[in-house]
Design a protein around this motif. Structure first.
Motif, PDB file in Angstrom:
ATOM      1  N   LEU A   1       0.341   9.586   4.362  1.00  0.00           N
ATOM      2  CA  LEU A   1       0.354   8.695   5.451  1.00  0.00           C
ATOM      3  C   LEU A   1       0.535   6.964   5.724  1.00  0.00           C
ATOM      4  N   ASP A   2       1.353   7.339   6.331  1.00  0.00           N
ATOM      5  CA  ASP A   2       1.733   5.705   6.828  1.00  0.00           C
ATOM      6  C   ASP A   2       0.890   5.223   8.013  1.00  0.00           C
ATOM      7  N   GLY A   3      -0.357   4.975   8.257  1.00  0.00           N
ATOM      8  CA  GLY A   3      -1.042   4.581   9.370  1.00  0.00           C
ATOM      9  C   GLY A   3      -1.740   3.740   9.564  1.00  0.00           C
ATOM     10  N   ALA A   4      -0.450   2.824   9.326  1.00  0.00           N
ATOM     11  CA  ALA A   4      -0.638   1.498   9.466  1.00  0.00           C
ATOM     12  C   ALA A   4      -1.758   1.342  11.010  1.00  0.00           C
ATOM     13  N   ARG A   5      -2.009   1.978  11.945  1.00  0.00           N
ATOM     14  CA  ARG A   5      -2.390   2.044  12.738  1.00  0.00           C
ATOM     15  C   ARG A   5      -2.730   3.557  13.567  1.00  0.00           C
ATOM     16  N   ILE A   6      -3.111   3.976  12.911  1.00  0.00           N
ATOM     17  CA  ILE A   6      -4.005   4.997  12.910  1.00  0.00           C
ATOM     18  C   ILE A   6      -5.141   5.375  13.573  1.00  0.00           C
TER      19      ILE A   6
ATOM     20  N   GLY B   1       1.241  -0.953  -0.028  1.00  0.00           N
ATOM     21  CA  GLY B   1       0.132   0.064  -0.045  1.00  0.00           C
ATOM     22  C   GLY B   1       1.023   0.971  -0.412  1.00  0.00           C
ATOM     23  N   ASN B   2       1.254   1.201   0.562  1.00  0.00           N
ATOM     24  CA  ASN B   2       2.635   2.126   0.466  1.00  0.00           C
ATOM     25  C   ASN B   2       3.288   2.612  -0.187  1.00  0.00           C
ATOM     26  N   GLN B   3       4.002   1.053  -0.712  1.00  0.00           N
ATOM     27  CA  GLN B   3       4.166   1.480  -1.988  1.00  0.00           C
ATOM     28  C   GLN B   3       4.039   2.345  -2.971  1.00  0.00           C
TER      29      GLN B   3
ATOM     30  N   ALA C   1      11.470   5.772  10.007  1.00  0.00           N
ATOM     31  CA  ALA C   1       9.715   5.873   9.049  1.00  0.00           C
ATOM     32  C   ALA C   1      10.042   4.056   8.573  1.00  0.00           C
ATOM     33  N   HIS C   2       8.917   3.877   8.127  1.00  0.00           N
ATOM     34  CA  HIS C   2       8.131   2.340   8.523  1.00  0.00           C
ATOM     35  C   HIS C   2       8.983   2.339   7.085  1.00  0.00           C
ATOM     36  N   ILE C   3       8.062   3.104   5.945  1.00  0.00           N
ATOM     37  CA  ILE C   3       8.792   3.036   4.647  1.00  0.00           C
ATOM     38  C   ILE C   3       9.964   3.067   4.038  1.00  0.00           C
TER      39      ILE C   3
ATOM     40  N   PHE D   1       3.596   5.967  15.100  1.00  0.00           N
ATOM     41  CA  PHE D   1       4.894   5.574  14.910  1.00  0.00           C
ATOM     42  C   PHE D   1       5.666   4.802  15.434  1.00  0.00           C
ATOM     43  N   ASN D   2       5.324   3.709  14.581  1.00  0.00           N
ATOM     44  CA  ASN D   2       6.323   2.574  15.178  1.00  0.00           C
ATOM     45  C   ASN D   2       7.456   2.211  15.795  1.00  0.00           C
ATOM     46  N   ARG D   3       8.921   2.596  14.782  1.00  0.00           N
ATOM     47  CA  ARG D   3      10.087   3.095  15.945  1.00  0.00           C
ATOM     48  C   ARG D   3      10.419   3.614  16.632  1.00  0.00           C
TER      49      ARG D   3
ATOM     50  N   TYR E   1      12.247  -0.285   6.889  1.00  0.00           N
ATOM     51  CA  TYR E   1      11.719  -1.781   6.985  1.00  0.00           C
ATOM     52  C   TYR E   1      10.762  -1.736   5.161  1.00  0.00           C
ATOM     53  N   GLU E   2      11.044  -1.505   4.692  1.00  0.00           N
ATOM     54  CA  GLU E   2       9.855  -1.633   3.552  1.00  0.00           C
ATOM     55  C   GLU E   2      11.314  -2.299   2.422  1.00  0.00           C
ATOM     56  N   ALA E   3      12.436  -2.623   2.274  1.00  0.00           N
ATOM     57  CA  ALA E   3      13.563  -3.849   1.836  1.00  0.00           C
ATOM     58  C   ALA E   3      14.185  -2.503   0.563  1.00  0.00           C
TER      59      ALA E   3
ATOM     60  N   LEU F   1       4.006  11.092   6.008  1.00  0.00           N
ATOM     61  CA  LEU F   1       3.841  10.560   7.596  1.00  0.00           C
ATOM     62  C   LEU F   1       3.533   9.345   8.079  1.00  0.00           C
ATOM     63  N   GLU F   2       3.650   9.176   9.435  1.00  0.00           N
ATOM     64  CA  GLU F   2       3.432   8.116   9.623  1.00  0.00           C
ATOM     65  C   GLU F   2       2.873   7.778  11.402  1.00  0.00           C
ATOM     66  N   ASN F   3       1.847   7.323  11.840  1.00  0.00           N
ATOM     67  CA  ASN F   3       0.722   7.795  12.846  1.00  0.00           C
ATOM     68  C   ASN F   3      -0.176   6.676  12.952  1.00  0.00           C
TER      69      ASN F   3
ATOM     70  N   ILE G   1      -3.385   7.506   2.803  1.00  0.00           N
ATOM     71  CA  ILE G   1      -3.459   7.067   3.651  1.00  0.00           C
ATOM     72  C   ILE G   1      -3.914   5.206   3.458  1.00  0.00           C
ATOM     73  N   MET G   2      -2.385   4.527   4.237  1.00  0.00           N
ATOM     74  CA  MET G   2      -2.480   3.507   3.854  1.00  0.00           C
ATOM     75  C   MET G   2      -2.544   2.957   5.166  1.00  0.00           C
ATOM     76  N   PHE G   3      -3.486   1.948   5.625  1.00  0.00           N
ATOM     77  CA  PHE G   3      -3.695   1.450   6.960  1.00  0.00           C
ATOM     78  C   PHE G   3      -4.136  -0.551   7.434  1.00  0.00           C
ATOM     79  N   CYS G   4      -4.341  -0.185   8.712  1.00  0.00           N
ATOM     80  CA  CYS G   4      -3.820  -2.153   8.267  1.00  0.00           C
ATOM     81  C   CYS G   4      -4.670  -2.642   9.232  1.00  0.00           C
ATOM     82  N   LEU G   5      -6.195  -3.554   8.475  1.00  0.00           N
ATOM     83  CA  LEU G   5      -6.565  -4.366   9.213  1.00  0.00           C
ATOM     84  C   LEU G   5      -6.218  -5.131  10.286  1.00  0.00           C
ATOM     85  N   SER G   6      -4.540  -5.907   9.977  1.00  0.00           N
ATOM     86  CA  SER G   6      -4.296  -6.508  10.169  1.00  0.00           C
ATOM     87  C   SER G   6      -3.081  -6.553  12.022  1.00  0.00           C
ATOM     88  N   LYS G   7      -3.186  -5.717  12.032  1.00  0.00           N
ATOM     89  CA  LYS G   7      -2.092  -5.108  13.219  1.00  0.00           C
ATOM     90  C   LYS G   7      -3.157  -5.055  14.395  1.00  0.00           C
ATOM     91  N   GLY G   8      -3.019  -4.056  15.475  1.00  0.00           N
ATOM     92  CA  GLY G   8      -4.577  -4.250  16.728  1.00  0.00           C
ATOM     93  C   GLY G   8      -5.977  -5.053  16.035  1.00  0.00           C
TER      94      GLY G   8
HETATM   95  C1  LIG Z   1       2.899  -3.189   9.318  1.00  0.00           C
HETATM   96  C2  LIG Z   1       3.187  -1.725   9.064  1.00  0.00           C
HETATM   97  C3  LIG Z   1       3.299  -1.784   7.931  1.00  0.00           C
HETATM   98  C4  LIG Z   1       3.196  -2.380   6.777  1.00  0.00           C
HETATM   99  O1  LIG Z   1       4.012  -3.612   6.861  1.00  0.00           O
HETATM  100  P1  LIG Z   1       3.286  -4.994   6.000  1.00  0.00           P
HETATM  101  O2  LIG Z   1       5.140  -5.638   6.712  1.00  0.00           O
HETATM  102  O3  LIG Z   1       4.185  -4.867   4.491  1.00  0.00           O
HETATM  103  O4  LIG Z   1       2.430  -5.290   6.754  1.00  0.00           O
HETATM  104  C5  LIG Z   1       3.063  -0.150   7.491  1.00  0.00           C
HETATM  105  N1  LIG Z   1       3.793   0.794   8.425  1.00  0.00           N
HETATM  106  C6  LIG Z   1       4.114   0.821   9.083  1.00  0.00           C
HETATM  107  C7  LIG Z   1       3.798   1.578  10.268  1.00  0.00           C
HETATM  108  C8  LIG Z   1       3.617  -0.691   9.716  1.00  0.00           C
HETATM  109  O5  LIG Z   1       3.320  -1.202  11.161  1.00  0.00           O
END
Ligand SMILES: *Cc1c(COP(=O)(O)O)cnc(C)c1O
Length: 280
Positions: free
Chosen positions: A108-113, A2-4, A23-25, A79-81, A28-30, A75-77, A134-141
């Motif tokens: 907005l990287d709103g994985a946990r918005i 989604g972010n990419q 930032a995750h992007i 902010f994981n790290r 953590y996005e290789a 942005l990221e909200n 915005i990208m957000f995750c259904l699979s985190k919290g």
């Molecule tokens: C989990 C997460 C993502 C998405 O990462 P995937 O490994 O592709 O699921 C993006 N941003 C943040 C801040 C995350 O925690």
């Protein structure tokens, strides 16, 4: 993905993207943004803090033949790290305004918005109004088995769909997964419990000698634990794992713990008792 995809839609090859150095992007996005979009990432320390807008000003480039064209701020909200910290709407608003003045888009990287919105006790749209996508995750919290959503204008989504297909993200029979996603979206209020459990865990752990936690930064469901005693961070992770308590190292001497829907207050008390036993 989604972010990419968002980076792909908002930029052209050779352009520059400003984002936090944690930032995750970026972290953590290789290296996907370089590989896929062919952009240069400009990592900035402190962008995702209340000082973010002031810091951003120093990185906005004037037009110059030597400079890349900056086209996007990410942005990221939460902010994981940063430890699950929340970016306030006023900070997002300032960054959004500064960026738009220079014709930059904001993703907005709103994985946990939803964690951010619940923590601030506001509607999620009071945060997402300050971004172009915005990208957000259904699979985190939110605890769905899989899935993330990308949202933006219909023009943005039109292009995004094409990139999703190119990247191998086109799915058939996706309704099965969407059904789980709908349940996730109906469970947003439950995140309060994760935050309360994280708070309980962080305050309990910080009373154990050799453990250090910046309690100010425990704002949502993530706890960053500094370990500085006889037992190293990775040893502690292994010892906790032997008691069915799962967490991971997050850098040298640092452990990251996360609360979620299958963790109860009683589980937290078990973690505290176990950690106390292992460390004292
Ligand atoms: C989990 C997460 C993502 C998405 O990462 P995937 O490994 O592709 O699921 C993006 N941003 C943040 C801040 C995350 O925690």
């Amino acid at each position: 993905m989604g972010n990419q995809i968002a980076v792909l839609v908002h930029t052209k090859r050779g352009e520059e993207v400003i984002l936090d150095s944690d930032a995750h992007i970026y972290y953590y996005e290789a290296g996907g943004s370089a590989l896929l979009a062919g952009v240069q990432l400009s990592p900035v320390k402190g962008l995702l803090t209340p000082q973010g807008p002031e810091i951003l000003k120093k990185y906005l480039r004037p037009e110059d033949i030597h400079f890349p064209k900056t086209s996007l701020v990410c942005l990221e909200n939460t902010f994981n790290r940063g430890g699950g910290t929340v970016l306030a709407p006023a900070t997002m608003a300032d960054i959004y305004e500064l960026s738009h003045k220079q014709n930059l888009k904001v993703h907005l990287d709103g994985a946990r918005i939803f964690n951010a919105a619940i923590s601030l006790n506001i509607k999620v749209k009071e945060l997402t109004c300050y971004c172009d996508s915005i990208m957000f995750c259904l699979s985190k919290g939110l605890a769905a088995p899989v899935g993330s959503l990308l949202a933006g204008t219909s023009e943005f989504i039109g292009t995004a769909r094409k990139y999703r297909k190119i990247l191998g993200g086109g799915m058939r029979q996706a309704g099965v997964l969407a059904a789980a996603g709908l349940i996730a979206l109906q469970s947003v209020d439950r995140l309060k419990e994760d935050h309360a459990n994280a708070h309980r865990l962080a305050t309990g752990l910080s009373s154990i000698p050799g453990i250090n936690i910046d309690l100010q930064r425990v704002q949502t469901n993530i706890i960053v634990v500094k370990v500085a005693g006889k037992v190293s961070a990775s040893e502690l992770v292994d010892k906790l794992a032997a008691h069915q308590i799962k967490c991971a190292t997050f850098g040298p001497g640092i452990i990251r713990m996360v609360t979620h829907k299958d963790i109860s207050p009683e589980d937290i008390d078990l973690v505290l008792a176990t950690a106390k036993n292992l460390l004292t």
